[in-house]
Write an enzyme that holds these catalytic residues in place. Sequence first.
Site, PDB file in Angstrom:
ATOM      1  N   ASN A  11       0.880  -1.167   0.000  1.00 29.87           N
ATOM      2  CA  ASN A  11       0.000   0.000   0.000  1.00 29.87           C
ATOM      3  C   ASN A  11       0.917   1.217   0.000  1.00 29.87           C
ATOM      4  OD1 ASN A  11      -1.659   2.175   0.499  1.00 29.87           O
ATOM      5  ND2 ASN A  11      -2.713   1.240   2.233  1.00 29.87           N
ATOM      6  N   ARG A  13       0.441   4.212   0.319  1.00 30.92           N
ATOM      7  CA  ARG A  13       0.091   5.256   1.291  1.00 30.92           C
ATOM      8  C   ARG A  13       0.576   4.927   2.695  1.00 30.92           C
ATOM      9  NH1 ARG A  13      -5.695   7.804   0.519  1.00 30.92           N
ATOM     10  NH2 ARG A  13      -4.807   8.806   2.339  1.00 30.92           N
ATOM     11  N   CYS A  14       1.058   3.712   2.896  1.00 33.30           N
ATOM     12  CA  CYS A  14       1.498   3.251   4.211  1.00 33.30           C
ATOM     13  C   CYS A  14       3.012   3.431   4.349  1.00 33.30           C
ATOM     14  CB  CYS A  14       1.126   1.782   4.377  1.00 33.30           C
ATOM     15  SG  CYS A  14       1.817   1.005   5.851  1.00 33.30           S
ATOM     16  N   ARG A  15       3.427   4.157   5.373  1.00 30.36           N
ATOM     17  CA  ARG A  15       4.852   4.407   5.596  1.00 30.36           C
ATOM     18  C   ARG A  15       5.630   3.110   5.791  1.00 30.36           C
ATOM     19  NH1 ARG A  15       7.878   5.074  10.181  1.00 30.36           N
ATOM     20  NH2 ARG A  15       6.021   5.169  11.481  1.00 30.36           N
TER      21      ARG A  15
END
Length: 116
Positions: A11, A13-15
């Site tokens: 993902n 958007r996931c750090r």
Amino acid sequence: MMPSQTTIWHNPRCRKSREALALLHDRGNQPAVRLYLKDAPSKEEIVAVRNALGVTAGAMMRKGEKIFKEMGLAQADEDTLVAAMVNHPILIERPLLIHDGQAIIGRPPETVLKIL
């Protein structure tokens, strides 16, 4: 069915997911990147990954997600949890690396290096 190549369920958007992918790239690994929120895994794929992880479905879920609470999944059985991940892939913990029939959740991100 487990993929034969190295694949990361990612993902962007996931750090933590971005960090895991960067670690892999820094070490010369170029896994196939599966954007699992857009290309949701099937029931069979989730079951295969769960089995490769050697955990219950609950252990591969993001229990802090709003949908987890809304669906009342805290006491759900395996079949219900797998079905929830199929229908709501946001529930799948990330990042998840699959390599040579093994799988690992990258929490912390460095964990993905253990199966390479």
